[in-house]
Design a protein around this motif. Structure first.
Motif, mmCIF file in Angstrom:
data_model
loop_
_atom_site.group_PDB
_atom_site.id
_atom_site.type_symbol
_atom_site.label_atom_id
_atom_site.label_comp_id
_atom_site.label_asym_id
_atom_site.label_seq_id
_atom_site.Cartn_x
_atom_site.Cartn_y
_atom_site.Cartn_z
ATOM 1 N N MET A 20 0.930 -1.095 0.039
ATOM 2 C CA MET A 20 0.197 0.260 0.119
ATOM 3 C C MET A 20 0.766 1.125 -0.056
ATOM 4 O O MET A 20 0.605 2.253 -0.556
ATOM 5 N N SER A 21 2.191 1.177 0.574
ATOM 6 C CA SER A 21 2.742 2.358 0.671
ATOM 7 C C SER A 21 3.458 2.719 -0.559
ATOM 8 O O SER A 21 3.375 3.980 -1.066
ATOM 9 N N MET A 68 1.956 2.529 -3.635
ATOM 10 C CA MET A 68 0.520 3.266 -4.263
ATOM 11 C C MET A 68 0.508 4.538 -3.533
ATOM 12 O O MET A 68 0.282 5.453 -4.456
ATOM 13 N N ASN A 69 0.539 4.940 -2.272
ATOM 14 C CA ASN A 69 0.513 6.081 -1.816
ATOM 15 C C ASN A 69 1.803 7.034 -2.410
ATOM 16 O O ASN A 69 1.426 8.256 -2.762
ATOM 17 N N GLN A 70 2.982 6.215 -2.490
ATOM 18 C CA GLN A 70 4.065 7.162 -2.835
ATOM 19 C C GLN A 70 4.004 7.680 -4.576
ATOM 20 O O GLN A 70 4.023 8.646 -5.061
ATOM 21 N N MET A 119 0.973 8.003 -5.973
ATOM 22 C CA MET A 119 -0.126 9.104 -5.877
ATOM 23 C C MET A 119 0.456 10.443 -5.497
ATOM 24 O O MET A 119 0.322 11.476 -6.116
ATOM 25 N N LYS A 120 1.397 10.427 -4.565
ATOM 26 C CA LYS A 120 1.993 11.504 -4.178
ATOM 27 C C LYS A 120 2.949 12.215 -5.450
ATOM 28 O O LYS A 120 2.915 13.379 -5.581
ATOM 29 N N GLN A 123 0.770 13.593 -8.049
ATOM 30 C CA GLN A 123 0.240 15.010 -7.813
ATOM 31 C C GLN A 123 1.229 15.868 -7.742
ATOM 32 O O GLN A 123 0.878 17.083 -8.330
#
Length: 105
Positions: free
Chosen positions: A1-2, A4-6, A8-9, A12
């Motif tokens: 999951m980490s 995916m968050n990275q 996304m950041k 952005q």
């Protein structure tokens, strides 16, 4: 999951950089000319707005309006091509050659 968050950041952050670059492009000016510089057209760096057209009075011949019109079109088209090249260089540096289609930027 980490991961995916990275991702996304990063996406952005890239989106913010692209938006800023587009704003900066819109503030720049690019010039095209025709007739040996007798006609000059200025567009914004994103190629979305014609800023000005300058016509040297020497090129105005009431008997040959068609030539004048053709030169204005040529100058505007040259300025638009230059703006597209500027946009490509600017955005290509940000996207790192990701091959994104121009409409996506």
């Amino acid at each position: 999951m980490s991961n995916m968050n990275q991702m996304m950041k990063q996406a952005q952050a890239l989106q913010r950089k692209l938006a800023k670059a587009q704003e900066e492009l819109a503030e720049q000016e690019v010039t095209g000319s025709a007739g040996g510089g007798m006609i000059r057209a200025v567009v914004n760096g994103s190629g979305t707005e014609l800023q000005s057209v300058a016509i040297n009075p020497e090129v105005v011949d009431p008997q040959d309006v068609d030539m004048l019109q053709d030169m204005v079109v040529a100058a505007v088209n040259e300025a638009l091509r230059a703006a597209k090249e500027l946009e490509s260089q600017t955005m290509g540096g940000l996207t790192g050659g990701m091959g994104l289609p121009p409409g996506l930027l």
